[in-house]
Each structure stands twice: as C-alpha cells, then as structure tokens.
Design an enzyme around this catalytic site. Structure first.
Site, mmCIF file in Angstrom:
data_model
loop_
_atom_site.group_PDB
_atom_site.id
_atom_site.type_symbol
_atom_site.label_atom_id
_atom_site.label_comp_id
_atom_site.label_asym_id
_atom_site.label_seq_id
_atom_site.Cartn_x
_atom_site.Cartn_y
_atom_site.Cartn_z
ATOM 1 N N THR A 127 0.798 -1.236 0.000
ATOM 2 C CA THR A 127 0.000 0.000 0.000
ATOM 3 C C THR A 127 0.831 1.288 0.000
ATOM 4 O OG1 THR A 127 -0.463 -0.475 2.322
ATOM 5 C CG2 THR A 127 -2.279 -0.774 0.788
ATOM 6 N N GLU B 73 -9.308 7.843 -23.744
ATOM 7 C CA GLU B 73 -8.760 7.620 -25.084
ATOM 8 C C GLU B 73 -9.269 8.667 -26.063
ATOM 9 O OE1 GLU B 73 -9.450 3.653 -26.579
ATOM 10 O OE2 GLU B 73 -8.141 3.953 -28.317
ATOM 11 N N SER C 13 -11.036 10.083 -29.075
ATOM 12 C CA SER C 13 -12.293 9.566 -29.616
ATOM 13 C C SER C 13 -12.296 9.602 -31.133
ATOM 14 C CB SER C 13 -13.470 10.384 -29.089
ATOM 15 O OG SER C 13 -14.640 10.003 -29.787
ATOM 16 N N ALA C 14 -12.366 8.427 -31.738
ATOM 17 C CA ALA C 14 -12.452 8.359 -33.204
ATOM 18 C C ALA C 14 -13.903 8.491 -33.669
ATOM 19 C CB ALA C 14 -11.829 7.066 -33.705
ATOM 20 N N ARG C 15 -14.827 8.694 -32.708
ATOM 21 C CA ARG C 15 -16.194 9.077 -33.076
ATOM 22 C C ARG C 15 -16.217 10.579 -33.293
ATOM 23 N NH1 ARG C 15 -20.573 7.534 -28.918
ATOM 24 N NH2 ARG C 15 -21.919 7.914 -30.698
ATOM 25 N N ARG D 22 4.564 -6.852 -18.406
ATOM 26 C CA ARG D 22 4.769 -6.403 -19.791
ATOM 27 C C ARG D 22 6.209 -6.089 -20.163
ATOM 28 N NH1 ARG D 22 0.249 -8.361 -22.180
ATOM 29 N NH2 ARG D 22 -1.588 -7.743 -21.019
ATOM 30 N N HIS E 5 3.122 -3.652 -11.230
ATOM 31 C CA HIS E 5 2.491 -4.911 -11.637
ATOM 32 C C HIS E 5 2.408 -4.983 -13.172
ATOM 33 C CE1 HIS E 5 -0.133 -8.379 -11.507
ATOM 34 N NE2 HIS E 5 -1.068 -7.730 -12.175
HETATM 35 C C1 LIG Z 1 2.041 -12.693 -21.510
HETATM 36 C C2 LIG Z 1 0.578 -12.429 -21.356
HETATM 37 C C3 LIG Z 1 -0.347 -13.116 -22.115
HETATM 38 C C4 LIG Z 1 -1.720 -12.866 -21.961
HETATM 39 N N1 LIG Z 1 -2.609 -13.544 -22.756
HETATM 40 C C5 LIG Z 1 -3.943 -13.280 -22.663
HETATM 41 C C6 LIG Z 1 -4.900 -13.953 -23.503
HETATM 42 O O1 LIG Z 1 -4.556 -14.798 -24.312
HETATM 43 N N2 LIG Z 1 -6.209 -13.616 -23.383
HETATM 44 C C7 LIG Z 1 -6.649 -12.704 -22.477
HETATM 45 O O2 LIG Z 1 -7.847 -12.441 -22.398
HETATM 46 N N3 LIG Z 1 -5.765 -12.046 -21.667
HETATM 47 C C8 LIG Z 1 -4.442 -12.305 -21.743
HETATM 48 N N4 LIG Z 1 -3.553 -11.626 -20.940
HETATM 49 C C9 LIG Z 1 -4.061 -10.621 -20.005
HETATM 50 C C10 LIG Z 1 -4.049 -11.138 -18.554
HETATM 51 O O3 LIG Z 1 -4.883 -12.264 -18.384
HETATM 52 C C11 LIG Z 1 -4.481 -10.017 -17.601
HETATM 53 O O4 LIG Z 1 -5.813 -9.645 -17.904
HETATM 54 C C12 LIG Z 1 -3.616 -8.773 -17.734
HETATM 55 O O5 LIG Z 1 -2.263 -9.121 -17.692
HETATM 56 C C13 LIG Z 1 -3.934 -7.803 -16.590
HETATM 57 O O6 LIG Z 1 -3.457 -8.369 -15.383
HETATM 58 P P1 LIG Z 1 -4.181 -8.111 -14.014
HETATM 59 O O7 LIG Z 1 -5.605 -8.552 -14.062
HETATM 60 O O8 LIG Z 1 -3.335 -8.767 -12.948
HETATM 61 O O9 LIG Z 1 -4.029 -6.514 -13.899
HETATM 62 P P2 LIG Z 1 -5.066 -5.415 -13.393
HETATM 63 O O10 LIG Z 1 -6.329 -5.475 -14.167
HETATM 64 O O11 LIG Z 1 -4.310 -4.126 -13.364
HETATM 65 O O12 LIG Z 1 -5.365 -5.833 -11.943
HETATM 66 C C14 LIG Z 1 -4.346 -5.804 -10.937
HETATM 67 C C15 LIG Z 1 -4.749 -6.750 -9.838
HETATM 68 O O13 LIG Z 1 -5.960 -6.270 -9.260
HETATM 69 C C16 LIG Z 1 -6.799 -7.367 -8.916
HETATM 70 N N5 LIG Z 1 -8.049 -7.267 -9.688
HETATM 71 C C17 LIG Z 1 -8.356 -6.361 -10.647
HETATM 72 N N6 LIG Z 1 -9.605 -6.544 -11.084
HETATM 73 C C18 LIG Z 1 -10.090 -7.594 -10.407
HETATM 74 C C19 LIG Z 1 -11.326 -8.295 -10.418
HETATM 75 N N7 LIG Z 1 -12.343 -7.918 -11.208
HETATM 76 N N8 LIG Z 1 -11.462 -9.339 -9.601
HETATM 77 C C20 LIG Z 1 -10.474 -9.739 -8.786
HETATM 78 N N9 LIG Z 1 -9.283 -9.131 -8.710
HETATM 79 C C21 LIG Z 1 -9.091 -8.076 -9.515
HETATM 80 C C22 LIG Z 1 -6.003 -8.628 -9.240
HETATM 81 O O14 LIG Z 1 -5.274 -9.022 -8.116
HETATM 82 C C23 LIG Z 1 -5.048 -8.161 -10.306
HETATM 83 O O15 LIG Z 1 -3.876 -8.939 -10.391
HETATM 84 C C24 LIG Z 1 -2.175 -11.886 -21.039
HETATM 85 C C25 LIG Z 1 -1.229 -11.201 -20.279
HETATM 86 C C26 LIG Z 1 0.120 -11.444 -20.419
HETATM 87 C C27 LIG Z 1 1.111 -10.664 -19.573
#
Ligand SMILES: Cc1cc2nc3c(=O)[nH]c(=O)nc-3n(C[C@H](O)[C@H](O)[C@H](O)COP(=O)(O)OP(=O)(O)OC[C@H]3O[C@@H](n4cnc5c(N)ncnc54)[C@H](O)[C@@H]3O)c2cc1C
Length: 312
Positions: free
Chosen positions: A89, A120, A122-124, A231, A226
């Site tokens: 935190t 973002e 807007s392309a609208r 990435r 994170h």
């Molecule tokens: C190498 C790679 C390949 C990938 N391939 C795919 C793919 O094929 N298809 C695909 O759809 N995605 C893919 N992703 C995307 C991946 O599944 C995650 O959606 C993305 O990396 C975002 O990560 P995150 O959810 O941890 O991050 P954030 O959305 O920033 O969230 C950070 C953290 O907050 C918490 N959090 C956020 N929202 C919620 C929620 N609603 N519920 C519970 N906890 C939450 C979790 O602890 C999460 O780790 C890929 C990602 C990587 C890095």
C-alpha cells in the site's frame, strides 16, 4: 504550421512556465516532464503529471507528520523491506499520468490492466492520424513452435519484404477508404462538396489494427509495477515490451530510484521457487543429481529451473 510543430511548441510553452509548489517533486522527473520518448515508429510516451516520490512511500509507511525521511540508507532499506515482503500500500501513495500514443492492437493488451484510469482519443469525434505501425524487418519473425503466443526465428528476406509490403498496402488502402467514406481529410479539408460523408464512428470500423491511437493513462505506482512486471517480461509481445521498457528505465528510474532498484532486485529479476523446486536445489547443493523424470516438475517448469540455475 504542421501538427507536429504545433505540438512541440505547446510542450516548449508548458516547460517554460515553472510553477511553485510545497509538494515533493522529483528533480530528475521534472527534467523530462511533458517531453515525449519515442516508441516504435510513430508512438510515444510522455509524463503529464505525477504525485509523490520515494520519500512519499517512506512517509506513508511510517505514517509520519513530517517528511518521514531519516537517512538515504534507511529509506532505501525500508523500501527494499516493503518490496520484499509485499507490503504494497505505501507504493499506492504515488501516482503518475502519462500520455501515450500506441497501435490499437497494443492498446487492446494494455487496457486489460484494469487498475488504471484511461481517457482515449475519440475516433467518433475526431479523425485518426494516418499513422500505422510497420515492424522493422528484424522483428518480422515466424510463429514460435514452443510458445503458441510468441514468435521466434527469422523469415527469408524475400518473405520479410513481401509481408511488410502487405502490411503497409492494407493499412494504406483501408485508410484511403476511410478518408473516402468520411469525405474529408485529416486536416478537415472536404473532398467532394456535393457528397455527404459517412459518420466518423462508422467510417473508422475497417481501419487496420496497426493504426495508432492515443490516451491519457493514470495509475498508482503499485499497479504500475504490476503492469511492468507482466509487460517488461520476455513473455509479453515485443511491441508492448518496448513501451514497458521506456516506462521502467526512462521514467520510473528517474521518478523513484530506490523503488526502481528494489523492484528489479525482488520482483523483476528475481525467480520464484516452488516447494518442489526448492527441494531440488537443496538436493543439488548436497551433490545429488535429480533427473527430470524424478523431479516432480513438468517439462516447462524443469526447463525454466535448469536454465535459471545453469543445471545440466
Ligand atoms: C504474456 C501475457 C499473455 C496474456 N494472454 C492473454 C490472452 O490470451 N487472453 C486474455 O484475455 N488475456 C491475456 N492476458 C491478459 C491477462 O490475463 C491479464 O488480464 C492482464 O495481464 C492484466 O493483469 P491483471 O488482471 O493482474 O491486472 P489489473 O487489471 O491491473 O489488476 C491488478 C490486480 O488487481 C486485482 N483485480 C483487478 N480486477 C479484479 C477483479 N475484477 N477481480 C479480482 N481481482 C481483480 C487482481 O489481483 C489483479 O492482479 C495476457 C497477459 C500477459 C502478460
């Protein structure tokens, strides 16, 4: 005056009017604020605003009335401790706002990181620039056989040239159709006064995914790290890695140098050992050899472990 020149003038103008503040600032980040870092062929990242620095993390961790800072060595030690022990935190007390220009296919990956605030272009509302991402020849690799989501090995020179031409031609042709349907050019010039153009929100729908978009992206430092962990990693697509690399090494390093070092030390360049892997390493240190078949790891885990530790 061209759009590019106008943008440069605006940046120069902003940088020529320093403002006084009682808040903590990072001198190193101030030196680059508003200035764009070029990414890929037409992309960029620039810092628009930020809150806090390493001392703000220390201050919040100590819930201090003052600066919270004791000695540089203490601060660095505390940040290392927080990072190592996932005490996250205090890192959320720092925020950064970036202006990013990126191809749409990368924006789709980027937007999956939900813990940021995004606005973002807007392309609208506006017409998208005629700018497409075309990979460099050395990045035109073939489909990986080991990783279905990746690329490896080079193509022949002939195929590289042919595929680059296809990418370019398709993007150009679709953009031309976009302009034709809109009946106006990017600079607002109407092509045919006697014809009604298609709305911007519909004309854009067959543009190629390598067209550039732009957004403002604001995120706290914990969630930014994170994002970078996922990435900046070699498993991420090269094009998003290029952006993560700039954010990490040109921006985060300047902004929060102690956090940058602790992040690299305990997360980015560290390696997570499972219970079984720890046992294998313990056995190896005692001089015992363990084969893949008896390791209890799957092939991917075994390969990763032996590669990391140089085990033959
Ligand atoms: C190498 C790679 C390949 C990938 N391939 C795919 C793919 O094929 N298809 C695909 O759809 N995605 C893919 N992703 C995307 C991946 O599944 C995650 O959606 C993305 O990396 C975002 O990560 P995150 O959810 O941890 O991050 P954030 O959305 O920033 O969230 C950070 C953290 O907050 C918490 N959090 C956020 N929202 C919620 C929620 N609603 N519920 C519970 N906890 C939450 C979790 O602890 C999460 O780790 C890929 C990602 C990587 C890095």
């Amino acid at each position: 005056m061209s759009e590019k020149k106008k943008e440069l003038n605006e940046i120069k103008n902003l940088r020529s009017k320093p403002k006084k503040t009682l808040r903590v600032t990072s001198a190193s980040l101030e030196s680059i604020i508003y200035k764009p870092f070029k990414v890929l062929d037409h992309g960029f990242i620039r810092v628009i605003d930020y809150m806090g620095d390493d001392s703000a993390i220390v201050q919040s961790a100590r819930v201090s009335y003052g600066e919270g800072t004791k000695k540089v060595s203490n601060d660095s030690g505390l940040i290392r401790y927080l990072m190592k022990n996932w005490h996250t935190t205090p890192f959320e007390m720092c925020e950064i706002k970036l202006h990013i220009k990126l191809p749409i296919f990368i924006a789709r990956q980027w937007i999956r990181h939900r813990t940021a605030n995004v606005n973002e272009y807007s392309a609208r509302y506006s017409i998208l620039d005629k700018e497409f991402y075309i990979p460099k020849a050395q990045n035109m690799s073939s489909q990986s056989k080991t990783n279905k989501q990746g690329r490896e090995g080079s193509l022949s020179k002939k195929d590289t040239k042919k595929f680059l031409e296809i990418l370019k031609d398709d993007a150009e042709r679709n953009y031309k159709h976009y302009e034709d349907m809109l009946n106006e050019k990017q600079n607002g010039e109407i092509k045919n006064e006697n014809k009604k153009g298609l709305s911007r929100e519909l004309a854009r729908i067959n543009l190629t995914l390598n067209t550039y978009t732009q957004w403002y992206w604001k995120i706290d430092l914990h969630n930014l790290l994170h994002f970078l962990y996922l990435r900046e990693d070699t498993h991420a697509q090269y094009e998003i890695q290029a952006y993560a690399e700039i954010i990490l090494n040109k921006i985060v390093k300047r902004w929060v140098p102690h956090t940058y070092n602790a992040f690299k030390e305990f997360q980015l360049e560290s390696f997570n050992l499972s219970r079984t892997a720890t046992e294998i390493i313990k056995q190896r240190l005692k001089g015992k050899k363990i084969s893949y078949e008896k390791s209890g790891l799957n092939k991917r885990e075994w390969n990763e472990l032996t590669r990391r530790f140089g085990i033959k």
